[in-house]
Design a protein around this motif. Structure first.
Motif, mmCIF file in Angstrom:
data_model
loop_
_atom_site.group_PDB
_atom_site.id
_atom_site.type_symbol
_atom_site.label_atom_id
_atom_site.label_comp_id
_atom_site.label_asym_id
_atom_site.label_seq_id
_atom_site.Cartn_x
_atom_site.Cartn_y
_atom_site.Cartn_z
ATOM 1 N N CYS A 92 12.824 -25.590 0.958
ATOM 2 C CA CYS A 92 13.979 -26.334 0.464
ATOM 3 C C CYS A 92 13.723 -26.877 -0.936
ATOM 4 O O CYS A 92 12.586 -26.858 -1.419
ATOM 5 C CB CYS A 92 14.332 -27.462 1.436
ATOM 6 N N LYS A 93 14.792 -27.401 -1.553
ATOM 7 C CA LYS A 93 14.656 -27.840 -2.944
ATOM 8 C C LYS A 93 13.734 -29.053 -3.083
ATOM 9 O O LYS A 93 13.151 -29.269 -4.149
ATOM 10 C CB LYS A 93 16.024 -28.093 -3.574
ATOM 11 N N TYR A 125 21.423 -31.113 16.101
ATOM 12 C CA TYR A 125 22.776 -31.624 15.922
ATOM 13 C C TYR A 125 22.972 -32.080 14.486
ATOM 14 O O TYR A 125 22.076 -32.676 13.893
ATOM 15 C CB TYR A 125 23.020 -32.813 16.850
ATOM 16 N N ALA A 126 24.144 -31.809 13.924
ATOM 17 C CA ALA A 126 24.457 -32.268 12.573
ATOM 18 C C ALA A 126 25.923 -32.657 12.504
ATOM 19 O O ALA A 126 26.756 -32.157 13.274
ATOM 20 C CB ALA A 126 24.163 -31.167 11.550
ATOM 21 N N LEU A 127 26.232 -33.551 11.568
ATOM 22 C CA LEU A 127 27.609 -34.008 11.400
ATOM 23 C C LEU A 127 28.518 -32.862 10.976
ATOM 24 O O LEU A 127 28.130 -32.020 10.172
ATOM 25 C CB LEU A 127 27.674 -35.075 10.304
ATOM 26 N N SER A 148 20.506 -39.581 7.976
ATOM 27 C CA SER A 148 19.609 -38.434 7.946
ATOM 28 C C SER A 148 20.094 -37.372 6.965
ATOM 29 O O SER A 148 21.276 -37.085 6.898
ATOM 30 C CB SER A 148 19.523 -37.852 9.358
ATOM 31 N N LYS A 149 19.148 -36.777 6.223
ATOM 32 C CA LYS A 149 19.561 -35.729 5.288
ATOM 33 C C LYS A 149 19.622 -34.368 5.974
ATOM 34 O O LYS A 149 20.213 -33.440 5.467
ATOM 35 C CB LYS A 149 18.661 -35.691 4.059
ATOM 36 N N GLY A 150 19.010 -34.275 7.127
ATOM 37 C CA GLY A 150 19.038 -33.001 7.841
ATOM 38 C C GLY A 150 19.582 -33.158 9.245
ATOM 39 O O GLY A 150 20.046 -34.229 9.629
ATOM 40 N N ALA A 151 19.518 -32.073 10.010
ATOM 41 C CA ALA A 151 19.973 -32.105 11.392
ATOM 42 C C ALA A 151 18.955 -32.846 12.257
ATOM 43 O O ALA A 151 17.786 -32.966 11.881
ATOM 44 C CB ALA A 151 20.148 -30.677 11.890
ATOM 45 N N LEU A 152 19.410 -33.345 13.390
ATOM 46 C CA LEU A 152 18.541 -34.123 14.273
ATOM 47 C C LEU A 152 18.412 -33.459 15.640
ATOM 48 O O LEU A 152 19.380 -32.942 16.174
ATOM 49 C CB LEU A 152 19.103 -35.535 14.465
ATOM 50 N N THR A 189 16.227 -29.219 8.801
ATOM 51 C CA THR A 189 17.303 -28.237 8.903
ATOM 52 C C THR A 189 18.528 -28.785 8.178
ATOM 53 O O THR A 189 18.977 -29.883 8.466
ATOM 54 C CB THR A 189 17.641 -27.930 10.369
ATOM 55 N N TYR A 190 19.018 -28.034 7.226
ATOM 56 C CA TYR A 190 20.148 -28.459 6.409
ATOM 57 C C TYR A 190 21.406 -27.690 6.797
ATOM 58 O O TYR A 190 21.331 -26.513 7.137
ATOM 59 C CB TYR A 190 19.890 -28.155 4.929
ATOM 60 N N CYS A 191 22.550 -28.357 6.667
ATOM 61 C CA CYS A 191 23.836 -27.666 6.752
ATOM 62 C C CYS A 191 24.178 -27.227 5.332
ATOM 63 O O CYS A 191 24.289 -28.071 4.444
ATOM 64 C CB CYS A 191 24.941 -28.612 7.218
#
Ligand SMILES: [Zn+2]
Ligand SMILES: [Zn+2]
Ligand SMILES: [Zn+2]
Length: 136
Positions: free
Chosen positions: A132-133, A75-77, A28-32, A102-104
Motif C-alpha cells: 500500500c501507499k 467488514y468495511a463501511l 479505522s483506515k482499513g477493513a475490520l 485491507t482497503y476499499c
C-alpha cells in the motif's frame, strides 16, 4: 455524520454497542475483522453482541463484507449508497502484504465479467494484494 444520526437514518434503535462499533469503523483506515472489533472494544461487548451488530449493519447496507484468503471475512463501511438487503459495492479491495490492512478502493470498480451462456452472476469479489501507499 455522527454515529447516532447514521443509526437514526437507517431506522435502527440507538444502542451503546451499535454506536461504539460504528465509530470503530469511522476511525479505522482499513477493513475490520471480528477479532479486531473485539480487541478494540476492549471486552465492552460480548462476541454475540458484536456478531449481531455486524449482521444488522450488513443487512441494513451500512457495512459490507470482504472475503479473505483464509476463508474468514472482513467488514468495511459502505460508501455506495447501499440499501437494506441490497449492496452496490462493486469496488476492488486491496490487501497490503506488509501492514495487512485491507482497503476499499471505491474508485476502482470491478470489471464486468463475460460469463458463458446460461450462467448468471450474483456477486463478484476482486481482492488485489501488494504494497500500500503507506508502506511503499
Ligand atoms: Zn454496501
Ligand atoms: Zn501497508
Ligand atoms: Zn469495500
Amino acid at each position: 455524520m455522527y454515529s447516532t444520526d447514521i443509526l437514526k437514518s437507517y431506522k435502527l434503535s440507538i444502542t451503546e454497542s451499535r454506536i461504539q462499533i460504528l465509530e470503530l469503523f469511522h476511525e479505522s483506515k482499513g477493513a475490520l475483522a471480528h477479532a479486531d472489533i473485539e480487541k478494540k472494544s476492549a471486552a465492552m461487548f460480548d462476541r454475540v453482541t458484536i456478531y449481531r451488530t455486524l449482521q444488522t449493519f450488513v443487512e441494513k447496507g451500512i457495512i459490507h463484507t470482504i472475503p479473505t484468503a483464509d476463508n474468514s471475512v472482513l467488514y468495511a463501511l459502505c460508501k455506495d449508497n447501499c440499501e437494506a438487503g441490497h449492496h452496490h459495492d462493486n469496488h476492488v479491495h486491496f490487501i497490503c502484504d506488509i501492514c495487512s490492512t485491507t482497503y476499499c478502493l471505491e474508485k476502482v470498480t470491478i470489471p464486468k465479467v463475460q460469463l458463458p451462456e446460461g450462467f448468471i452472476q450474483k456477486q463478484a469479489d476482486v481482492v488485489v494484494s501488494g504494497i500500500c501507499k503507506n508502506c511503499k
